[in-house]
Enzyme design. Structure first.
Site, PDB file in Angstrom:
ATOM      1  N   CYS A 139     -12.147  30.693   8.143  1.00 23.75           N
ATOM      2  CA  CYS A 139     -10.702  30.469   8.119  1.00 23.75           C
ATOM      3  C   CYS A 139     -10.271  30.374   6.662  1.00 23.75           C
ATOM      4  CB  CYS A 139     -10.332  29.194   8.878  1.00 23.75           C
ATOM      5  SG  CYS A 139      -8.583  28.770   8.789  1.00 23.75           S
ATOM      6  N   HIS A 176     -10.764  41.516  13.187  1.00 22.49           N
ATOM      7  CA  HIS A 176      -9.307  41.674  13.153  1.00 22.49           C
ATOM      8  C   HIS A 176      -8.918  43.088  13.562  1.00 22.49           C
ATOM      9  CE1 HIS A 176      -8.414  37.864  11.036  1.00 22.49           C
ATOM     10  NE2 HIS A 176      -9.617  38.056  10.516  1.00 22.49           N
ATOM     11  N   GLU A 179      -4.180  34.692  17.041  1.00 22.65           N
ATOM     12  CA  GLU A 179      -5.575  34.350  16.753  1.00 22.65           C
ATOM     13  C   GLU A 179      -6.347  34.100  18.038  1.00 22.65           C
ATOM     14  OE1 GLU A 179      -6.745  31.949  13.429  1.00 22.65           O
ATOM     15  OE2 GLU A 179      -4.653  31.621  12.855  1.00 22.65           O
ATOM     16  N   CYS A 210      -2.653  32.967   8.816  1.00 25.86           N
ATOM     17  CA  CYS A 210      -4.082  33.223   8.975  1.00 25.86           C
ATOM     18  C   CYS A 210      -4.580  33.872   7.692  1.00 25.86           C
ATOM     19  CB  CYS A 210      -4.332  34.140  10.179  1.00 25.86           C
ATOM     20  SG  CYS A 210      -6.060  34.619  10.397  1.00 25.86           S
ATOM     21  N   GLY A 247      -6.791  36.885   8.239  1.00 26.98           N
ATOM     22  CA  GLY A 247      -5.918  37.936   8.751  1.00 26.98           C
ATOM     23  C   GLY A 247      -5.105  38.587   7.656  1.00 26.98           C
TER      24      GLY A 247
END
Length: 365
Positions: free
Chosen positions: A71, A162, A211, A220, A223
């Site tokens: 993260c 992703h 997510e 994110c 992301g």
């Protein structure tokens, strides 16, 4: 249990200092604390733990209790917590995650961290490593049928998978409907985080994210990095300048230089050239090509990956002397880089095997 609530541009987690606390059954705890009505309210739970290979470890859980690998916003908060609360006392730190060790630079003002820059590592574009089911090696602007509608996706992993989709208007997107359909699509064996992106100009994009395990969040970090990579690959942004990614919770500046892409392409060209050399009929030329390709490769790896300088020095010296030694050192380098960047290790070992095959073929000629 003592906890701290922190957020990175709205991507909020409950943080627990496991240098002092013990959390039993973190999946269940994550579900409980994340509930915004009956719990604390968050996108998940992050445990800050001792580590034998880094300054500390980040162990993260989504709000549904599933364990996450990485993260970007979370690790920035981990870095701030670690410095502000005395776990580390330096401005360049390492944090172990399920997707490898990440390196962070801290900006400190008046004894507190005010800004964090994260080296997120190299993006993974190989379909089977992301993973995404595809007949192609890479999924860049490829069609995908979701609920009977064709979307064009680019698949990238930043330690977690992703799928990036470009649209003309994301403000009116019914993300609560389409998000779960992407997340649980059969094309993504490990589920997927989906970024819906609108291009503003060659330096700016806007995104909304669904997510896996959490639903729509305000931001994110991984992301945003995946979107920057995809935007460069698809020619939507300038590959030599920072990309501003605008999220619901705020903006992130992402740096992924076009020169890194060229290095990736250079690596592929080298490995392709080695394969062609192994199949060549001119043994004399094969010997020359093998030596030249190997020599070109060493400075590339030295520049492209981070590893122990003494080992790299030895590899560079051995390249001029003994191919057998080179092969052994390449294997050692691959093992070491596995603790830093598993993708680097796999590529390194693959190339080492190709070099070994060419050298053996030349010797038996």
């Amino acid at each position: 249990m003592k906890f701290t609530k922190m957020h990175g541009i709205g991507n909020d987690y409950v943080y627990v200092n496991c240098f002092e606390e013990t959390v039993e059954n973190p999946s269940a705890v994550a579900r409980y604390v994340s509930d915004r009505h009956f719990g604390i309210g968050s996108d998940g739970l992050i445990l800050i733990k001792p580590s034998k290979i880094a300054d500390c470890e980040m162990d993260m859980y989504n709000l549904d209790g599933s364990q996450g690998a990485m993260c970007g916003n979370g690790i920035r908060c981990v870095a701030k917590y670690a410095y502000d609360y005395g776990i580390v006392d330096k401005e360049h730190i390492s944090v172990a995650t399920k997707s490898g060790i990440k390196y962070l630079d801290l900006t400190v003002e008046n004894g507190k961290v005010s800004q964090v820059k994260v080296n997120m590592g190299s993006p993974i574009l190989t379909a089977r490593q992301i993973p995404v089911v595809s007949e192609k090696e890479e999924v860049i602007n490829e069609p995908l049928d979701v609920n009977g509608k064709i979307y064009y996706i680019t698949a990238v992993s930043m330690g977690n998978p992703h799928a990036i989709v470009y649209m003309d208007d994301i403000d009116h997107l019914d993300i609560e409907k389409i998000g779960p359909a992407f997340e649980n699509h059969v094309a993504f064996p490990d589920r997927v985080n989906t970024e819906f992106v609108e291009v503003i100009d060659e330096h700016t994009v806007k995104m909304r994210v669904w997510e896996r395990g959490s639903g729509e969040t305000l931001a994110c970090g991984t992301g945003a990095c995946a979107v920057a990579v995809a935007s460069v690959l698809n020619g939507h942004v300038d590959g030599d300048s920072p990309v501003t990614v605008k999220l619901l919770g705020g903006d992130l500046q992402i740096f992924w230089k076009l020169s890194e892409i060229k290095n990736c392409l250079k690596l592929q060209q080298i490995t392709d050239s080695l394969s062609a050399s192994a199949a060549g009929h001119n043994i004399t030329q094969q010997k020359t090509d093998t030596h030249h390709s190997a020599m070109v490769m060493y400075p590339f790896f030295i520049n492209f990956y981070t590893a122990n300088s003494s080992i790299l020095s030895t590899i560079n010296t051995a390249a001029h002397a003994n191919n057998a030694t080179v092969r052994r050192l390449f294997s050692l380098y691959a093992a070491i880089s596995a603790t830093i960047n598993p993708t680097a290790a796999e590529i390194t070992l693959s190339v080492a095997k190709r070099i070994a095959g060419n050298v053996m073929a030349a010797r038996h000629a």
